[in-house]
Design a protein around this motif. Structure first.
Motif, mmCIF file in Angstrom:
data_model
loop_
_atom_site.group_PDB
_atom_site.id
_atom_site.type_symbol
_atom_site.label_atom_id
_atom_site.label_comp_id
_atom_site.label_asym_id
_atom_site.label_seq_id
_atom_site.Cartn_x
_atom_site.Cartn_y
_atom_site.Cartn_z
ATOM 1 N N GLU A 105 5.267 3.771 -5.638
ATOM 2 C CA GLU A 105 5.953 3.630 -4.356
ATOM 3 C C GLU A 105 5.526 4.724 -3.380
ATOM 4 O OE1 GLU A 105 10.175 3.356 -4.893
ATOM 5 O OE2 GLU A 105 10.577 3.237 -2.734
ATOM 6 N N ASP A 106 5.288 5.927 -3.913
ATOM 7 C CA ASP A 106 4.947 7.015 -2.984
ATOM 8 C C ASP A 106 3.541 6.851 -2.411
ATOM 9 O OD1 ASP A 106 3.941 8.008 -5.604
ATOM 10 O OD2 ASP A 106 3.347 9.723 -4.383
ATOM 11 N N TRP A 108 2.390 3.868 -1.396
ATOM 12 C CA TRP A 108 2.717 2.992 -0.246
ATOM 13 C C TRP A 108 3.320 3.827 0.886
ATOM 14 C CZ3 TRP A 108 2.218 -2.157 1.223
ATOM 15 C CH2 TRP A 108 2.951 -2.529 2.366
ATOM 16 N N ASP A 109 4.347 4.641 0.541
ATOM 17 C CA ASP A 109 5.074 5.386 1.574
ATOM 18 C C ASP A 109 4.169 6.391 2.290
ATOM 19 O OD1 ASP A 109 7.381 4.011 1.036
ATOM 20 O OD2 ASP A 109 8.264 5.579 -0.224
ATOM 21 N N HIS A 155 -2.215 -1.472 0.345
ATOM 22 C CA HIS A 155 -1.284 -0.663 1.148
ATOM 23 C C HIS A 155 -2.029 -0.004 2.320
ATOM 24 C CE1 HIS A 155 -3.065 1.456 -2.150
ATOM 25 N NE2 HIS A 155 -2.576 2.631 -1.814
#
Ligand code: NAP
Length: 251
Positions: A105-106, A108-109, A155
């Motif tokens: 997830e990080d 993507w973020d 991403h």
């Protein structure tokens, strides 16, 4: 194309494409506010010194473009020290490769934060300055990856497509104030980031074969088209996306 002492802010200017853009603008007569994160202070100073050797005024501004407070302070400092900002090149970007199924997830973020939100934050901080002077040139560095993309870069592709969509609407909002907004989509360019696509000789060869010019790009190949969007030669060009890829994406 001459800049007549116009002032350009370039983000992520310590190395790679950002460094080449900074030097290309300096050669064409722009004074510069050069940005990178604080950890790149030494490399940023080296770029700045090269631009100073070309006779330009140059300020080094350390800020993380994904941090609203740091971006605001950077723009305030640029205006305080240089008088104003006429043109901005949103070049800072990151690529953290992963396939979609396993993408943390990080990843993507952070990729969205730097590439897409960073572009938005820098533009947002500069708009009052550009609107007040009735003049601005905004050049956002997207990527052909935002149009086609490659495996393990979904991403990244999403972040660069976001930059293009953002720029098209931005152009409509700011046009009446004498401000243009355009995108450059580099192809495969030999930088530390570009090496992700180039370290494997087979992959490198395949990219070369896909390119009409039959070669991988140099950072300097991007500087001229960016300078065009930062200059008065492009006064009636806005909301556009220009591929600078040696002929990979043909349109
Ligand atoms: P690079 O060699 O990795 O340089 C990017 C620069 O941006 C680095 O100095 C980096 O600092 C800085 N940066 C990263 N995060 C930042 C942040 N939060 N705030 C301020 N600066 C930050 O990459 P490049 O190949 O020159 O790429 C430049 C731009 O072109 C990027 O937007 C990239 O997506 C785009 N692009 C590149 C290619 C290619 O083939 N190279 C193709 C298409 C598009 P750190 O070193 O500390 O991270």
């Amino acid at each position: 194309m001459t800049a007549n002492g116009k002032i350009a802010l370039v983000t992520g200017a310590s190395r790679g494409i950002g460094r080449a853009i900074a030097l290309g603008l300096a050669q064409r007569g722009f004074d510069l506010a050069l940005n990178d994160i604080a950890a790149q202070a030494e490399a940023l100073k080296a770029t700045a010194d090269e631009a100073r050797a070309l006779g330009r005024r140059v300020e080094e501004l350390h800020a993380d473009v994904s941090d609203k407070g740091q971006v605001q302070a950077m723009v305030e400092t640029a205006v305080e020290r240089l008088g104003t900002v006429h043109a901005v090149v949103n070049n800072a970007g990151i690529l953290r490769a992963s396939d979609v199924e396993h993408c943390p997830e990080d990843y993507w973020d952070s990729v969205m934060d730097v590439n897409a939100k960073g572009t938005f934050l820098v533009v947002q901080a500069l708009l009052p300055v550009m609107k007040a002077q009735g003049y601005g040139r905004i050049c956002n560095i997207s990527s052909i990856g935002g149009k086609h993309g490659a495996p393990e870069q979904a991403h990244y592709s999403a972040s660069k497509a976001a930059v293009m969509g953002f720029t098209r609407v931005l152009a409509q909002e700011v046009g009446p104030f004498g401000i243009t907004a355009n995108c450059i989509c580099p192809g495969i360019i030999l930088t530390d980031m570009g090496r992700v696509n180039l370290d494997d000789p087979d992959v490198r060869g395949a990219w070369q074969a896909k390119t009409a010019m039959a070669r991988i790009g140099d950072p300097g190949d991007v500087a001229g088209p960016v300078a065009f969007f930062c200059s008065d030669d492009s006064a009636f060009v806005t909301g556009q996306t220009l591929n600078v890829d040696g002929g990979i994406v043909l349109s």
